[in-house]
Design a protein around this motif. Structure first.
Motif, PDB file in Angstrom:
ATOM      1  N   SER A  64       0.832  -1.068  -0.125  1.00 22.52           N
ATOM      2  CA  SER A  64      -0.101  -0.101   0.018  1.00 22.52           C
ATOM      3  C   SER A  64       0.740   1.267   0.135  1.00 22.52           C
ATOM      4  N   GLY A  65       1.946   1.266   0.486  1.00 27.09           N
ATOM      5  CA  GLY A  65       2.755   2.403   0.650  1.00 27.09           C
ATOM      6  C   GLY A  65       3.640   2.683  -0.769  1.00 27.09           C
ATOM      7  N   ASP A  66       3.604   1.734  -1.825  1.00 27.96           N
ATOM      8  CA  ASP A  66       4.450   1.995  -2.857  1.00 27.96           C
ATOM      9  C   ASP A  66       4.156   3.104  -3.725  1.00 27.96           C
ATOM     10  N   SER A  67       2.829   3.484  -3.707  1.00 32.26           N
ATOM     11  CA  SER A  67       2.431   4.577  -4.464  1.00 32.26           C
ATOM     12  C   SER A  67       3.003   6.076  -3.965  1.00 32.26           C
ATOM     13  N   ASP A  68       3.529   5.902  -2.666  1.00 31.18           N
ATOM     14  CA  ASP A  68       4.168   7.105  -2.085  1.00 31.18           C
ATOM     15  C   ASP A  68       5.596   7.372  -2.818  1.00 31.18           C
ATOM     16  N   PHE A  69       6.317   6.543  -3.289  1.00 26.83           N
ATOM     17  CA  PHE A  69       7.582   6.506  -4.162  1.00 26.83           C
ATOM     18  C   PHE A  69       7.393   7.347  -5.205  1.00 26.83           C
ATOM     19  N   VAL A  70       8.389   8.163  -5.363  1.00 25.18           N
ATOM     20  CA  VAL A  70       8.668   8.703  -6.840  1.00 25.18           C
ATOM     21  C   VAL A  70       9.385   7.819  -7.690  1.00 25.18           C
ATOM     22  N   THR A  71       8.884   7.355  -8.877  1.00 26.73           N
ATOM     23  CA  THR A  71       9.573   6.508  -9.579  1.00 26.73           C
ATOM     24  C   THR A  71      10.236   7.318 -10.683  1.00 26.73           C
ATOM     25  N   VAL A  72      11.444   6.850 -10.951  1.00 25.80           N
ATOM     26  CA  VAL A  72      12.295   7.538 -11.622  1.00 25.80           C
ATOM     27  C   VAL A  72      13.089   6.358 -12.787  1.00 25.80           C
ATOM     28  N   ASN A  73      13.230   6.758 -13.956  1.00 20.66           N
ATOM     29  CA  ASN A  73      13.912   5.780 -14.911  1.00 20.66           C
ATOM     30  C   ASN A  73      15.354   5.672 -14.325  1.00 20.66           C
ATOM     31  N   ALA A  74      16.065   4.340 -14.487  1.00 23.23           N
ATOM     32  CA  ALA A  74      17.384   3.898 -14.328  1.00 23.23           C
ATOM     33  C   ALA A  74      17.943   2.853 -14.990  1.00 23.23           C
ATOM     34  N   GLY A  75      18.850   2.304 -14.687  1.00 22.49           N
ATOM     35  CA  GLY A  75      19.464   1.171 -15.284  1.00 22.49           C
ATOM     36  C   GLY A  75      20.389   0.142 -14.176  1.00 22.49           C
ATOM     37  N   GLU A  76      20.423  -0.939 -14.545  1.00 20.55           N
ATOM     38  CA  GLU A  76      21.467  -1.664 -13.905  1.00 20.55           C
ATOM     39  C   GLU A  76      22.903  -1.175 -13.470  1.00 20.55           C
ATOM     40  N   PRO A  77      23.232  -1.102 -12.374  1.00 18.90           N
ATOM     41  CA  PRO A  77      24.628  -0.424 -12.191  1.00 18.90           C
ATOM     42  C   PRO A  77      25.654  -1.589 -12.386  1.00 18.90           C
TER      43      PRO A  77
END
Length: 533
Positions: free
Chosen positions: A27-40
């Protein structure tokens, strides 16, 4: 420098199931700001992270002596004071009562131990070159090392340490917000690889828990409640979602499954401003794109290689590619740094080698053939997960049509795979690469990529006179005098054609309608702490 993997994430998002806020998430995941990334590419150790997929996470987890804001201005972070009578001998006092997220204190020793670890040759850290100016680096960086620690670093007390440089450095103070200069807790040195999988920092964020790095899928960060610095998180957490390509990421942005995307795919550059309206972001940034080729590659050593690199450079119609492929979101390169940086000079001696000149290109190629006739294909490696295919193919076609040789792009699934081959010196072909500023200085671009001893010198460039000029620029008494020497050094790079500068970036990015603000920083990455939902 970029990389990505994320086949799993791409398949999930391509099927319309966003990783953020979907029914299967907590339920708390919608609070995350989602940003693009890639595997370090590597575990998240500051001195061994030299690409931006790892770097964007590392910079959230740690706080250094100094910090850079979205405009590239420099402020003290953990530093209480940094004093020097001569820009060679420094006394650094850190602020008291800072802790790592495991509760242990951040002390002067935390910095000195981390720097010594990063410099020691047996630790093989990719960012070791940054410690070159410190007295004693020569002893710890040789293989085998003749000392285990740099004699120019001394702990005075818990809040104070001193640094002695071999020469005065105009860039040293500004560089102290750069990742290799971050502190590390004592636990890191017990097993650095394991530590990098679950790092413990002192920055504005921390890992959401053990296993927050789900490889090739995502990394979850939450605000660090003990952080005392000047860039506190204005959101409830960051989710770095790893994508296989930017087209999928852009579709997620439009669907509201991704909150912020720092690279609009080529397929949408002609329409993203209309698609996103006031959520579209366009700003010049300190990023560049080059084509490199290592001198061990057949036909690219010695005088023959020099002639071929110059011919290839003059066979590329940068202006046309900038407009036709990028809709003006790239500008033709005029040097080896970036046009947004202080001291930039777009009219360097020898810069005509960056002009499209088919006749001169053919002439130089013929001169190289007189040394050793050309055989085989000219191939340019690129990562398919970075939306580079279109421009690499355009560059290859420009070369093919100008020089009459077989030229083409070669796709690698991920940037990690390209970087692994480049670092291992097994790439055996040209490759796309670039630099995204870590601190706002031309010298940072040049020392990292072209110093003969830098671990991030991807093209094996080695000219003692260039090294001397860079050291002189670092020792210059004023920025203006440093800029003049930097211009001389870059003129030498053009004469030697160390690699082939192609473009500077004008960032094209966007945010979703779930985000009220998503500022883009001076180097093309988001100012992550200030993204607000």
């Amino acid at each position: 420098m970029k990389r990505t993997t994320a086949i799993i994430a791409a398949l999930v998002t391509a099927s319309g199931i966003g990783l953020a806020g979907c029914s299967s998430d907590s339920s708390g995941d919608s609070d995350f700001v989602t940003v693009n990334a890639g595997e370090p590419q590597n575990p998240l150790v500051p001195t061994n992270t030299n690409e931006n997929q790892g770097g964007r996470v590392v910079d959230r987890l740690y706080a250094g002596l100094r910090r850079y804001d979205a405009k590239g201005e420099v402020f003290d972070e953990m530093a209480e004071s940094i004093t020097s009578p001569d820009k060679k001998n420094y006394t650094i006092k850190i602020k008291p009562d800072w802790t790592f997220t495991d509760g242990t204190p951040v002390t002067a020793k935390s910095f000195v131990d981390a720097w010594n670890y990063g410099a020691l040759s047996t630790n093989a850290q990719l960012q070791s070159y940054v410690f070159t100016p410190i007295v004693g680096f020569a002893d710890v960086s040789v293989d085998p090392p003749t000392a285990q620690t740099m004699s120019g670093l001394k702990v005075v007390d818990d809040q104070t340490f001193t640094v002695e440089l071999t020469e005065p450095s105009i860039d040293f103070e500004i560089s102290l917000g750069y990742a290799p200069f971050y502190p590390l807790p004592e636990v890191a040195f017990k097993d650095m690889k394991a530590f990098g999988e679950n790092p413990i920092g002192n920055g504005p964020y921390k890992f959401a828990g053990d296993g927050a790095w789900e490889h090739n899928v995502k990394i979850d960060l939450v605000p660090n409640e003990t952080y005392k610095g000047g860039r506190p998180a204005k959101n409830k957490g960051l989710r770095f979602v790893m994508y296989q390509n930017f087209d999928v990421a852009y579709a997620d942005l439009q669907a509201g499954n991704l909150d912020a995307l720092d690279t609009i795919p080529g397929s949408a550059l002609g329409s993203y401003k209309q698609d996103l309206g006031d959520r579209a972001i366009t700003v010049p940034t300190a990023q560049n794109a080059h084509i490199g080729i290592q001198t061990s590659t057949p036909h690219f050593g010695g005088e023959e290689g020099l002639l071929r690199r110059k011919a290839l450079s003059m066979a590329i119609n940068r202006e046309q590619i900038s407009e036709n492929i990028f809709y003006g979101t790239r500008t033709p390169a005029r040097d080896f740094t970036a046009s947004t940086l202080p001291g930039y000079d777009g009219n360097l001696p020898g810069s005509e080698v960056l002009d499209f000149n088919p006749e001169e290109a053919k002439k130089l190629w013929a001169q190289a053939d007189a040394i050793s006739p050309w055989t085989g294909k000219y191939e340019i490696a690129y990562n398919a997960d970075g939306d580079h295919q279109a421009w690499i193919e355009a560059v290859a076609n420009s070369i093919k049509n100008t020089l009459g040789i077989d030229a083409s792009g070669v796709s690698y699934p991920t940037f990690k795979q390209v970087r692994d081959d480049v670092n291992a010196k097994t790439i055996n072909k040209a490759f796309r690469y670039g630099w995204q500023g870590d601190y706002p200085s031309m010298l940072q671009f040049l020392t990292s990529q072209y110093f003969s001893f830098s671990e991030t010198n991807n093209v094996d460039y080695n000219n003692p006179e260039f090294d001397r000029l860079l050291n002189a620029a670092l020792a210059a008494p004023t920025p203006e005098e440093s800029y003049k020497i930097v211009a001389q050094a870059q003129a030498l790079l053009l004469k030697d054609m160390a690699d082939i500068p192609v473009f500077d970036y004008v960032a094209a990015a966007g945010r979703s309608d779930k985000v009220s603000t998503a500022p883009l920083a001076w180097n093309g990455l988001f100012d992550f702490e200030n993204i607000e939902k």
